[in-house]
Design an enzyme around this catalytic site. Structure first.
Site, PDB file in Angstrom:
ATOM      1  N   TYR A 236       7.143  -9.543   6.779  1.00  0.00           N
ATOM      2  CA  TYR A 236       6.917  -8.120   7.026  1.00  0.00           C
ATOM      3  C   TYR A 236       7.471  -7.746   8.401  1.00  0.00           C
ATOM      4  O   TYR A 236       7.447  -8.556   9.334  1.00  0.00           O
ATOM      5  CB  TYR A 236       5.429  -7.785   6.994  1.00  0.00           C
ATOM      6  CG  TYR A 236       4.851  -7.658   5.609  1.00  0.00           C
ATOM      7  CD1 TYR A 236       4.886  -6.445   4.929  1.00  0.00           C
ATOM      8  CD2 TYR A 236       4.257  -8.754   4.978  1.00  0.00           C
ATOM      9  CE1 TYR A 236       4.350  -6.319   3.653  1.00  0.00           C
ATOM     10  CE2 TYR A 236       3.720  -8.638   3.703  1.00  0.00           C
ATOM     11  CZ  TYR A 236       3.767  -7.415   3.049  1.00  0.00           C
ATOM     12  OH  TYR A 236       3.246  -7.302   1.781  1.00  0.00           O
TER      13      TYR A 236
ATOM     14  N   ASP B 205       0.817  -1.206   0.000  1.00  0.00           N
ATOM     15  CA  ASP B 205       0.000   0.000   0.000  1.00  0.00           C
ATOM     16  C   ASP B 205       0.854   1.260   0.000  1.00  0.00           C
ATOM     17  O   ASP B 205       2.056   1.219   0.257  1.00  0.00           O
ATOM     18  CB  ASP B 205      -0.914   0.015   1.221  1.00  0.00           C
ATOM     19  CG  ASP B 205      -1.921  -1.113   1.207  1.00  0.00           C
ATOM     20  OD1 ASP B 205      -2.272  -1.576   0.108  1.00  0.00           O
ATOM     21  OD2 ASP B 205      -2.363  -1.531   2.298  1.00  0.00           O
TER      22      ASP B 205
END
Length: 251
Positions: free
Chosen positions: A106, A52
């Protein structure tokens, strides 16, 4: 036609996300423009997954097909300063940046202190005191294969099942790093997990609240989607490192 595999790093705050979109500066758009300029051909790329707006990457993986030779140095000279290719190799046609991926790693960084650090550009500042032991207990409930509907923002993708191989927080001085490794992630899933951790800490809820939220499958139960500042795609694995079974040596 040969297939190229490249490893990419970028500063997410400079882009409206990784995936190409109309009237927006994205990582994919800038990468394809640079490759097309270098090759004098229209080149399309496939990313391991989308990130994003505001999300960084240290180990994003991309593939594209091209008949000629491309040099790493030449490509980096054309790319904007916020994007750099750290590795460029030829691979076989069986390799697919997205479909061949086995796991994604992540990391979310939080500076937990009284005073914000002016040099932090990839770290979330959070003043409320965080308890590392409680955070790790909360994270322990998301490890394994679960329905993560409670941590998913609405999207057209009906997927809801993910397998989390590792979820752990570590601390060095004032900085807490939360590492989450899974076979896949839903839209805004990591940022919602972090938002839920902070909600549990701020409201002094029991760490087992994470388990209750997970089992509810209700998005309203979880915390907010936290800021993308602090989130980085660290690495994409193409071997069964976290699963038993045969490793694909050809990728």
């Amino acid at each position: 036609m040969p297939r190229y595999k490249l490893t990419l790093q970028y500063l997410g705050q400079a882009f409206k996300g990784s995936q190409k979109q109309k009237d927006a500066r994205t990582v994919q758009d800038e990468l394809e423009k640079a490759i097309s300029t270098l090759t004098q051909q229209k080149i399309s790329t496939i990313f391991s997954g989308r990130t994003d707006a505001g999300v960084n990457a240290l180990g994003q993986v991309v593939h594209f097909d091209y008949e000629g030779e491309i040099k790493l140095y030449n490509l980096n000279c054309i790319l904007p300063k916020e994007i750099k290719v750290t590795k460029l190799t030829k691979t076989n046609k069986k390799f697919h940046a997205q479909m061949s991926a086995k796991s994604r790693h992540y990391q979310y960084k939080i500076r937990n202190s009284e005073v914000e650090n002016v040099f932090d550009t990839d770290t979330l500042y959070y003043r409320h005191k965080l308890d590392l032991k409680r955070i790790n207990e909360s994270l322990s409930y998301i490890v394994g294969e679960h329905d993560f509907s409670a941590f998913k923002s609405s999207s057209d993708n009906p997927a809801k099942i993910c397998k989390i191989y590792k979820a752990k927080a570590t601390k060095s001085k004032d900085v807490i790093k939360i590492d989450i490794i899974g076979n896949r992630f839903l839209y805004n899933m990591v940022r919602t997990i972090i938002g839920t951790l902070l909600m549990i800490e701020k409201d002094n809820l029991p760490p087992a609240k994470m388990k209750e939220i997970l089992k509810s499958k209700e998005r309203e139960m979880a915390g907010p989607v936290i800021s993308p500042i602090g989130l980085t795609l660290m690495k994409v694995e193409y071997t069964n490192k976290y699963e038993k079974g045969k490793i694909n040596e050809n990728i």
